[in-house]
Design a protein around this motif. Structure first.
Motif, mmCIF file in Angstrom:
data_model
loop_
_atom_site.group_PDB
_atom_site.id
_atom_site.type_symbol
_atom_site.label_atom_id
_atom_site.label_comp_id
_atom_site.label_asym_id
_atom_site.label_seq_id
_atom_site.Cartn_x
_atom_site.Cartn_y
_atom_site.Cartn_z
ATOM 1 N N THR A 211 52.352 183.202 6.686
ATOM 2 C CA THR A 211 53.655 183.187 6.006
ATOM 3 C C THR A 211 53.697 183.432 4.715
ATOM 4 O O THR A 211 52.776 183.510 3.893
ATOM 5 C CB THR A 211 54.323 181.840 6.557
ATOM 6 O OG1 THR A 211 54.184 180.877 5.457
ATOM 7 C CG2 THR A 211 53.882 181.390 7.675
ATOM 8 N N ASN B 76 56.956 176.787 10.005
ATOM 9 C CA ASN B 76 55.865 176.723 8.933
ATOM 10 C C ASN B 76 56.328 176.408 7.720
ATOM 11 O O ASN B 76 57.824 177.048 7.312
ATOM 12 C CB ASN B 76 55.731 178.434 9.134
ATOM 13 C CG ASN B 76 55.051 178.955 10.351
ATOM 14 O OD1 ASN B 76 54.088 178.229 10.915
ATOM 15 N ND2 ASN B 76 55.403 180.108 10.700
ATOM 16 N N GLU C 9 67.127 181.372 10.346
ATOM 17 C CA GLU C 9 67.154 180.904 8.896
ATOM 18 C C GLU C 9 68.552 180.629 8.668
ATOM 19 O O GLU C 9 69.403 181.243 8.795
ATOM 20 C CB GLU C 9 66.588 182.202 7.968
ATOM 21 C CG GLU C 9 66.998 181.994 6.750
ATOM 22 C CD GLU C 9 66.285 180.648 5.973
ATOM 23 O OE1 GLU C 9 65.387 180.303 6.338
ATOM 24 O OE2 GLU C 9 66.958 179.906 5.120
ATOM 25 N N VAL D 279 69.243 175.282 12.406
ATOM 26 C CA VAL D 279 68.400 174.710 13.558
ATOM 27 C C VAL D 279 69.107 173.394 14.348
ATOM 28 O O VAL D 279 68.696 173.447 15.396
ATOM 29 C CB VAL D 279 66.976 174.355 13.017
ATOM 30 C CG1 VAL D 279 66.198 173.731 14.212
ATOM 31 C CG2 VAL D 279 66.347 175.685 12.351
HETATM 32 C C1 LIG Z 1 59.894 176.464 2.230
HETATM 33 S S1 LIG Z 1 60.633 177.728 3.197
HETATM 34 C C2 LIG Z 1 59.546 178.390 4.260
HETATM 35 C C3 LIG Z 1 59.678 179.562 4.636
HETATM 36 C C4 LIG Z 1 58.862 180.215 5.466
HETATM 37 N N1 LIG Z 1 58.662 179.737 6.841
HETATM 38 C C5 LIG Z 1 57.450 180.353 5.070
HETATM 39 O O1 LIG Z 1 56.610 179.743 5.411
HETATM 40 O O2 LIG Z 1 57.188 181.209 4.165
HETATM 41 C C6 LIG Z 1 61.756 176.878 4.378
HETATM 42 C C7 LIG Z 1 62.833 177.622 4.855
HETATM 43 O O3 LIG Z 1 63.379 177.054 5.904
HETATM 44 C C8 LIG Z 1 64.859 176.781 5.908
HETATM 45 N N2 LIG Z 1 65.600 175.868 6.765
HETATM 46 C C9 LIG Z 1 65.723 174.583 6.084
HETATM 47 N N3 LIG Z 1 66.310 173.637 7.020
HETATM 48 C C10 LIG Z 1 66.779 174.593 8.076
HETATM 49 C C11 LIG Z 1 67.755 174.472 9.071
HETATM 50 N N4 LIG Z 1 68.077 173.007 9.196
HETATM 51 N N5 LIG Z 1 68.086 175.414 9.592
HETATM 52 C C12 LIG Z 1 67.580 176.783 9.444
HETATM 53 N N6 LIG Z 1 66.665 177.047 8.509
HETATM 54 C C13 LIG Z 1 66.446 175.896 7.619
HETATM 55 C C14 LIG Z 1 65.413 176.868 4.410
HETATM 56 O O4 LIG Z 1 66.354 177.597 4.254
HETATM 57 C C15 LIG Z 1 63.908 177.832 3.955
HETATM 58 O O5 LIG Z 1 64.259 179.381 3.872
#
Ligand SMILES: C[S@@+](CC[C@H](N)C(=O)[O-])C[C@H]1O[C@@H](n2cnc3c(N)ncnc32)[C@H](O)[C@@H]1O
Length: 214
Positions: free
Chosen positions: A191, A115, A69, A97
């Motif tokens: 999730t 997800n 994250e 990521v």
């Molecule tokens: C909309 S949330 C979904 C969280 C979880 N996967 C769920 O389904 O409940 C998207 C998450 O992806 C993380 N995220 C987005 N781009 C990212 C990146 N490049 N590297 C790591 N995390 C990332 C965001 O910070 C956020 O916490």
């Protein structure tokens, strides 16, 4: 590896054994040694507050799980969730990521979960989608030959885009669902976001992608 601001969150997380707060790249290629456990390695990118990866780790003690994250402030909630009862086969990493190849060596990961990541609907932001071709290339390098990507979203546009970019990338699909919660799928772990969207009756899209070998 870029570290995000929020020193309080770093200090807080450093107290928890499930969080790899000190130089996670040092374990690149040696994650099984780090876990002191053999087994397949499954990684969730954009893990958010970690509901999915924590529950998966509890249900599958023979598999090693890592949640990646970007924001420590979000991850803190995940850390609190496993506090007191941390599954030994779960680690949470604060990282972008974009840097996944600093964390894992080629062919180290058996399965990636993506997800409900942000859809970034504007075309000029397409490169930020975690299923953009640039990300798929990185995943391709860190996944084993028979590695898989499991993807779920509530967003039809992102789902269609991801189908396109993954198939352009030579991936094939199985277990595709256009309405996960109205199909007879078994063993689905929800999730955080999925619970929220499915609770409102929204449609959830899902697919499993794998390398297509001729
Ligand atoms: C909309 S949330 C979904 C969280 C979880 N996967 C769920 O389904 O409940 C998207 C998450 O992806 C993380 N995220 C987005 N781009 C990212 C990146 N490049 N590297 C790591 N995390 C990332 C965001 O910070 C956020 O916490």
């Amino acid at each position: 590896m870029r570290l995000r601001k929020k020193p309080w969150a770093h200090e807080y997380m450093a107290k928890f054994p499930n969080v790899v707060s000190e130089n996670p790249s040092a374990n690149q290629g040696r994650w099984r040694e780090y876990f002191q456990q053999e087994g397949p390695l499954h990684v969730e990118v954009g893990t958010g507050k970690g509901r999915f990866i924590t529950e998966m780790a509890r249900q599958h003690p023979d598999i090693l799980f890592i949640g990646v994250e970007k924001y420590s402030s979000v991850l803190v909630t995940g850390v609190q969730r496993v506090e007191g009862n941390p599954p030994a086969n779960l680690r949470l990493i604060e990282a972008d990521v974009n840097d996944i190849e600093d964390l894992f060596t080629p062919r180290e990961i058996d399965r990636l979960y993506i997800n409900f990541t942000d859809p970034w609907p504007k075309k000029r932001h397409a490169k930020r989608r975690l299923t953009h071709g640039d990300f798929l290339q990185k995943y391709d390098r860190v996944l084993t030959d028979d590695g898989e990507i499991h993807f779920k979203t509530d967003n039809q546009g992102l789902f269609e885009y991801s189908l396109g970019s993954m198939s352009q990338h030579g991936l094939a699909f199985k277990n595709v669902s256009l309405d996960l919660h109205r199909s007879d799928v078994k063993h689905n772990v929800m999730t955080e976001y999925e619970e929220k969207f499915a609770g409102k009756g929204m449609r959830i899209y899902r697919l499993e992608a794998y390398r297509h070998t001729l």
